[in-house]
Design a protein around this motif. Sequence first.
Motif: not given
Length: 240
Positions: A175-202
């Motif tokens: 569930g966490a992966q799907k949520a973070f991937e949603r940010i990466v795919s739909d909101y790539s210019d948002h300031d949560k983008m780097p945090d989401s990429l990092y969480k996906l890496g973890v």
Amino acid sequence: MTAPVYAAVPVVQSQADHVARSTDAVPLNRQAPTATADNAVLESLLFQLQDLQSLVAEQRGIIEELHYQVQVLQQEQKERYVDLDRRIMSLQEQVASRPTGAETRLESATSNEALSDEDILAQYNQAKDLMRERDFDKAIAQLSVFTKQYPEHPLTPNSWYWIGEIYLVQRDTTGAQKAFERIVSDYSDHDKMPDSLYKLGVIAQQASNAASAEQYFNRVIKEFPGTQSAKLATARLNAQ
């Protein structure tokens, strides 16, 4: 004529003959094997000592690495909650600073009534309160409704991000992966983008997917240098 008298010459017994005739003495030819056996024992003990020293050094290295990883995780946890309040306060200030009458009219999923930014923010804050109360299931439900009702609202990427964070707390990495991937795919210019990429890496790293984890971490470092997420990604890569 009287026969000459000779004095008896004492027989001097050599030390070797004395040792050889002694019933309690150890023959000389049996002493060399004993010395060889002693040397073999010493060499064996020396090798065992070296093995133990190598093992201790290896264990010390593992302990130091685990200690470092614990420090990184503790720092992440601390920054996560500090970041939550900071971002919410920033969004509240943005809403309060908008000119009177400049309202974003969004259609509700349950009705056609347009809501003001203040009403939308109130809904978001309700979900935030549920998070603070650790009522995670209700928080996820309310945040999910928020993302469906207001897909273009500035708070929607934050809603997806906190959905992912709650799933991580609940150990639901899918569930966490799907949520973070949603940010990466739909909101790539948002300031949560780097945090989401990092969480996906973890998440990838915890799933033993080293290649995917490295890809996410390197992307954070390259696209968002100097951010806290980039620093944490660098620490993760160095700890591998």
